[in-house]
Design an enzyme around this catalytic site. Structure first.
Site, PDB file in Angstrom:
ATOM      1  N   ASP A  26      38.570 -20.023  11.647  1.00 58.09           N
ATOM      2  CA  ASP A  26      37.733 -18.780  10.117  1.00 58.09           C
ATOM      3  C   ASP A  26      36.341 -18.262  11.388  1.00 58.09           C
ATOM      4  O   ASP A  26      36.388 -17.999  12.296  1.00 58.09           O
ATOM      5  CB  ASP A  26      36.545 -20.133   9.551  1.00 58.09           C
ATOM      6  CG  ASP A  26      35.615 -19.056   8.473  1.00 58.09           C
ATOM      7  OD1 ASP A  26      36.331 -18.501   7.696  1.00 58.09           O
ATOM      8  OD2 ASP A  26      35.077 -19.286   8.324  1.00 58.09           O
ATOM      9  N   ASP A  28      33.241 -16.033   9.268  1.00 60.99           N
ATOM     10  CA  ASP A  28      31.647 -16.088   9.132  1.00 60.99           C
ATOM     11  C   ASP A  28      31.679 -17.664   9.307  1.00 60.99           C
ATOM     12  O   ASP A  28      31.833 -18.172   8.616  1.00 60.99           O
ATOM     13  CB  ASP A  28      32.102 -15.776   7.756  1.00 60.99           C
ATOM     14  CG  ASP A  28      32.316 -14.288   7.935  1.00 60.99           C
ATOM     15  OD1 ASP A  28      31.482 -13.564   8.545  1.00 60.99           O
ATOM     16  OD2 ASP A  28      32.780 -14.162   6.821  1.00 60.99           O
ATOM     17  N   ASP A 225      33.522 -23.979   9.285  1.00 63.34           N
ATOM     18  CA  ASP A 225      32.580 -24.596   8.802  1.00 63.34           C
ATOM     19  C   ASP A 225      32.258 -24.651   6.899  1.00 63.34           C
ATOM     20  O   ASP A 225      31.266 -24.675   7.107  1.00 63.34           O
ATOM     21  CB  ASP A 225      31.026 -23.299   9.109  1.00 63.34           C
ATOM     22  CG  ASP A 225      31.483 -22.382   8.798  1.00 63.34           C
ATOM     23  OD1 ASP A 225      32.395 -21.704   8.285  1.00 63.34           O
ATOM     24  OD2 ASP A 225      30.724 -21.978   7.291  1.00 63.34           O
TER      25      ASP A 225
END
Length: 342
Positions: A26, A28, A225
């Site tokens: 990922d 961001d 995250d």
């Protein structure tokens, strides 16, 4: 990865960069936040890549094109080609192309990432509900997306035009904090129309399919995250995952994770790719990891010992997830997390 309820983080004697052939990262909250690289990301990814790990960047953010994302990563010091970037815009464009004729018009509510992905699939982006679109697609359009675009989508959807969304993440990390994501914008159209979109992005299967098709990964490791997108997407795809604590998820959310949100591994940041993962062992009525032991009491999670805070968190996860079984742990872990500084 088994679909049975995970009761503890897993161990790995090998560095994760050696145990897997492809890292599905990922962006961001993992590689960057608000455009700036997260601490240790550039060096860790460089070392992993030089050791033979294929790096692919998988994002639910449909705003930018793969070329733009690759250019940004390269500017940060992470050499990247457009083919290394997979976006929810690409996943949703494929989904639409399977349901409408080649050359069909698609009303776009979002940015250039959507328009480029649609053209790649032989579809024509349009801007108005009066352009006779065969579908409506909604993706993150950034903070400057005019409010009138939501009205345009609502007009078409209310007429019965099929509605698609790149993703439904309610929030997105930024340099200044947590901002509204595409899911918040999708809610606007849902409220106005009462309709439900078809969604392509993480954690749903269209995004995982797009990623595997484009990367050819055989032993992928999802790195993210967010529990509700990255980790659940790995669970749905039956592949392993690494949660890094540099973005949205905190320790309390991790302890309370239901089975589909429990990662295979947990680490502080992307340096976790370069190391093995310690074993969490049963000990008495609880669990030990490193210098810490944790167990589930009658009302709260109890922690004893000292050492690396991450080892304490891993032991706490085992106590919480075992106590929760197939559900969500409701024991208070606040005092234990405070002791770990998490």
């Amino acid at each position: 990865m088994s679909q049975t309820a995970r009761t503890r983080p897993e161990a790995s004697e090998q560095a994760l960069s050696e145990a897997y052939d492809t890292a599905l990262l990922d962006l961001d909250g993992v590689v960057y936040a608000g455009g700036s690289a997260i601490a240790h990301a550039v060096a860790s990814l460089g070392t992993a890549r030089s050791g033979g790990l294929h790096l692919a960047y998988v994002t639910n953010n449909a705003l930018r094109t793969p070329d733009a994302v690759a250019e940004h990563l390269s500017e940060l010091g992470i050499p990247t080609g457009a083919d290394d970037v997979i976006t929810s815009a690409q996943a949703v464009a494929r989904l639409i192309s399977e349901q409408v004729p080649t050359g069909a018009r698609v009303l776009v509510i979002g940015g250039d990432g959507l328009r480029v992905a649609l053209r790649e699939r032989g579809l024509e982006p349009v801007e108005s509900a009066d352009d006779d679109p065969a579908a409506v697609v909604q993706g993150f359009g950034g903070p400057d997306l005019p409010w009138g675009r939501f009205a345009e989508a609502s007009y078409a959807v209310a007429r019965g035009v099929p509605w698609f969304a790149s993703n439904t993440d309610l929030t997105i990390p930024s340099a200044r904090g947590i901002a509204p994501g595409n899911g918040a914008a999708v809610e606007v159209v849902r409220i106005a129309t009462g309709a439900e979109p078809q969604v392509a992005g993480k954690p749903l299967p269209p995004m995982h399919r797009e990623t595997i098709l484009r990367t050819g990964a055989k032993r992928p490791l999802v790195v993210g995250d967010r529990l509700d997108t990255d980790i659940e997407g790995a669970f749905n795809g039956e592949v392993d995952s690494l949660l890094v604590l540099t973005g949205v998820t905190d320790g309390a959310q991790l302890l309370a994770a239901p089975p589909q949100h429990r990662p295979t591994y947990v680490d502080a940041d992307l340096r976790g790719l370069l190391t093995g993962q310690p074993e969490v062992m049963e000990e008495g009525d609880g669990f030990r990891c490193g210098g810490w032991t944790a167990q589930a009491g009658s009302e709260r999670l109890e922690l004893a010992g000292d050492g690396d805070a991450l080892d304490g968190l891993r032991a706490l996860c085992a106590a919480a997830w075992t106590a929760a079984g197939d559900g969500t742990c409701e024991l208070d872990g606040g005092k234990a997390l405070a002791r770990l500084g998490l």
